[in-house]
Every structure is written in C-alpha cells, then in structure tokens.
Design a protein around this motif. Structure first.
Motif, PDB file in Angstrom:
ATOM      1  N   THR A 168       0.841  -1.189   0.000  1.00  0.00           N
ATOM      2  CA  THR A 168       0.000   0.000   0.000  1.00  0.00           C
ATOM      3  C   THR A 168       0.875   1.237   0.000  1.00  0.00           C
ATOM      4  O   THR A 168       2.052   1.181   0.396  1.00  0.00           O
ATOM      5  CB  THR A 168      -0.938   0.024   1.228  1.00  0.00           C
ATOM      6  OG1 THR A 168      -1.783   1.170   1.149  1.00  0.00           O
ATOM      7  CG2 THR A 168      -0.150   0.101   2.519  1.00  0.00           C
ATOM      8  N   LYS A 172      -1.751   6.325   1.863  1.00  0.00           N
ATOM      9  CA  LYS A 172      -2.863   5.593   2.463  1.00  0.00           C
ATOM     10  C   LYS A 172      -2.555   5.213   3.905  1.00  0.00           C
ATOM     11  O   LYS A 172      -3.438   5.270   4.781  1.00  0.00           O
ATOM     12  CB  LYS A 172      -3.171   4.340   1.649  1.00  0.00           C
ATOM     13  CG  LYS A 172      -3.915   4.612   0.345  1.00  0.00           C
ATOM     14  CD  LYS A 172      -4.335   3.323  -0.324  1.00  0.00           C
ATOM     15  CE  LYS A 172      -5.147   3.601  -1.593  1.00  0.00           C
ATOM     16  NZ  LYS A 172      -5.588   2.356  -2.246  1.00  0.00           N
ATOM     17  N   ILE A 227      -7.526  -3.132  -0.367  1.00  0.00           N
ATOM     18  CA  ILE A 227      -6.072  -3.331  -0.472  1.00  0.00           C
ATOM     19  C   ILE A 227      -5.751  -4.821  -0.508  1.00  0.00           C
ATOM     20  O   ILE A 227      -4.903  -5.274  -1.287  1.00  0.00           O
ATOM     21  CB  ILE A 227      -5.363  -2.647   0.705  1.00  0.00           C
ATOM     22  CG1 ILE A 227      -5.542  -1.127   0.609  1.00  0.00           C
ATOM     23  CG2 ILE A 227      -3.880  -3.011   0.735  1.00  0.00           C
ATOM     24  CD1 ILE A 227      -5.019  -0.376   1.808  1.00  0.00           C
ATOM     25  N   GLU A 230      -7.043  -6.175  -3.869  1.00  0.00           N
ATOM     26  CA  GLU A 230      -6.656  -5.364  -5.018  1.00  0.00           C
ATOM     27  C   GLU A 230      -7.880  -4.839  -5.769  1.00  0.00           C
ATOM     28  O   GLU A 230      -8.028  -5.014  -6.977  1.00  0.00           O
ATOM     29  CB  GLU A 230      -5.751  -6.178  -5.954  1.00  0.00           C
ATOM     30  CG  GLU A 230      -4.457  -6.619  -5.284  1.00  0.00           C
ATOM     31  CD  GLU A 230      -3.603  -7.478  -6.198  1.00  0.00           C
ATOM     32  OE1 GLU A 230      -4.109  -7.856  -7.276  1.00  0.00           O
ATOM     33  OE2 GLU A 230      -2.462  -7.763  -5.818  1.00  0.00           O
TER      34      GLU A 230
END
Length: 317
Positions: A168, A172, A227, A230
């Motif tokens: 990530t 974020k 995350i 995906e």
C-alpha cells in the motif's frame, strides 16, 4: 351515672368523626429524570364530597407555600413554588388533594398536607427524598464502552496486518493512522463524558461522541479489504462491510431513542449495534490474517522455482 358515661362516649364518637383520615405514605422519591414530582395526599373518609366546603393547605417544614380555598375556588402559592398545583381539582371532592410540583422547585424535605371539610380536619406528612441516579446503569456503560473499544482495537490490528502483508502507498498508511487516531481520541472523550455518578447533559454528548463517529470504521474496513483483494472484493468481503454498516445503523437508532429519554429505555440497541461492529471487526481481521498467510506461503514457492529454472537453463546449455 349512666348518663355521664353516655355523654363521654358520645363526645368520643363526635371527636373521632371530626378527624379526617389519610392513606399513609411516609415518603416519595425524586430523581433528576423526573419532570414533575407528585406529593400524595388522599383523604379516605370525606363526608360531603363537596369542594365548596373544603380547604387545602400544603406546608414545607411547617411553612405554608400553597393553599386552596374551595368556598371561593382561589389558589395562593409563594413564588418559590409557582409551579405547584393540585394534581386534579375535579377529584378533590373525592379526597385526592395530591400536589404536583416541577422537579426544579420540589425541594427535598418534610411536606405536610392539611385538609379541612366544614368542621372536620386532618393532616398527613410526606418526606420527599432525592435519589441520585446515573443515565445508563453501570453494566450498560461498561458494555457500551467495551464494544467500541474492541471495535477500535480490531481496526488497529487489522491495519497493522494489512500494512505488513500487503502493498500500500505511504499516503494511504498516513490516512489510516490519522483516521484511527481521531476515532480513538473522540471515543476516549466520549467515554469520560458518558460515565458519571448522576445524569447530566454531558452524558448525552458522550454517547453521541461514542456512536456517531463510529461510522468512520465502515469506510476504513472497506478500503482495507480493497487493499487485500486489489480493488476486487469477493461477496464475503462485501458482506463483511454490509454487516458492519448494519451494526452502525442499529447503534444510531438506539442513540436516537436514548437521547431524549431519562432513563434511556433502548440502551440495548446501542450495545447491540456496537457489539455487531466489534464482532464484524473480528471477522474482517481473521479474514485478512488468513489472506496474508496464504500470500506469504506463495512467496517462498516462487523464490524456489526461479533458481530451479535457472539451473535447468544451465544444464541445457
């Protein structure tokens, strides 16, 4: 001799009939949740049942603060008891001389109610006691706080697992941390305002700080799962986010029903909603841990295959 005895007996009977009798109620309680306080005064042996021949007098510690004269239907009260009124003027003829006073003006102490009917009279004394009560019960306070603490704790653990096992961006990560810090601080402030020995308006503010900002956990859960997968969430992950949203809405409905009530009667809804959010937080955490473990197992396998392929190429040469 007989005439003297009869005269004494007749005098005793007349004296007894001149005394009004009451339902004996030694004390009543008031709490901060009361809007009004009812001081009971009920005569059980009225003879004429006519307010025109009745006079009612209420005293606090022997000081008259309210009176009603039935002959002219007039009421007198002192300024400190401007809200005082007979609970039911229509039922006074039935012997109900109970008094209604606003919660703020009802001072704890010994109140006496004196009622007169023509030449008959009587008096009863009631003690008004102030009882301290909290808004929620101690158990409800503990369950509300514990549910949100667990929901926030599982978020932090899930965030740590996601950051360690999945790729990530730094941006974020910073957003996740700031959001987590905000909801944690707000929750701590809410906890401190919610818990007190006696109900105060700050308790309502505390519950609002506990329930309403919890909505942050829902989009955070969604983004964390994005995350992990995906941006392609499977039905199970979508169900996790949906159930957490349901838990939040249940908590909000409970908050809306509690905020105007004293004592609150729908505290169970707040607890249930926050508990659902905490439970779904556990499910999301376990899911992320399992996905992270499977991904970790795949990395060594790939690392082993590459050297083998290189060795095969050398042998063919």
């Amino acid at each position: 001799m007989w005439s003297l005895g009869a005269w004494v007996l007749l005098g005793a009977v007349c004296a007894g009939s001149a005394q009004l009798q009451f339902n004996v109620i030694k004390s009543v309680e008031k709490t901060v949740c009361n809007k009004t306080v009812i001081l009971p005064c009920i005569v059980t042996n009225l003879a004429q049942n006519n307010t025109k021949v009745m006079f009612v007098k209420w005293k606090l510690e022997k000081r008259v603060f309210f009176s009603f004269d039935g002959s002219v239907e007039s009421i007198h009260r002192i300024s400190n008891f401007s809200s005082a009124k007979l609970e039911s003027l229509q039922n006074l003829r039935l012997g109900i001389a109970s008094l209604s006073i606003s919660q703020t003006q009802a001072v704890p102490g010994n109140y006496s109610c004196e009622v007169t009917e023509s030449n008959r009279e009587g008096e009863t004394v009631i003690e008004l006691i102030y009882r301290i009560v909290s808004w929620f019960t101690p158990v409800e306070n503990i369950l509300i706080i514990l549910s949100l603490v667990l929901a926030i704790l599982f978020y932090w653990i899930q965030l740590a697992v996601t950051v360690l096992k999945f790729e990530t961006t730094l941006q974020k990560k910073i957003v996740f941390i700031i959001a987590g810090v905000i909801i944690t601080i707000v929750a701590v402030v809410g906890f401190s305002l919610l818990v007190s020995d006696e109900f105060k308006p700050q308790n309502q503010a505390g519950l609002g700080l506990i329930v309403l900002p919890a909505v942050i956990l829902v989009p955070l859960e969604y983004i964390l799962l994005q995350i992990v997968f995906e941006n392609k969430l499977p039905p199970f992950a979508i169900g996790v986010v949906f159930l957490q949203s349901v838990g939040y809405f249940i908590a909000v409905i409970g908050f809306a029903l509690c905020i105007t009530a004293c004592p609150p009667k729908k505290g169970a809804l707040v607890i249930a909603g926050l508990a659902i959010m905490a439970l779904i937080g556990v499910v999301g955490l376990i899911y992320v841990i399992l996905m992270g473990s499977s991904k970790k197992d795949q990395v060594p396998r790939k690392a082993v295959e590459e050297p083998l392929n290189d060795a095969k190429g050398v042998m063919l040469e």
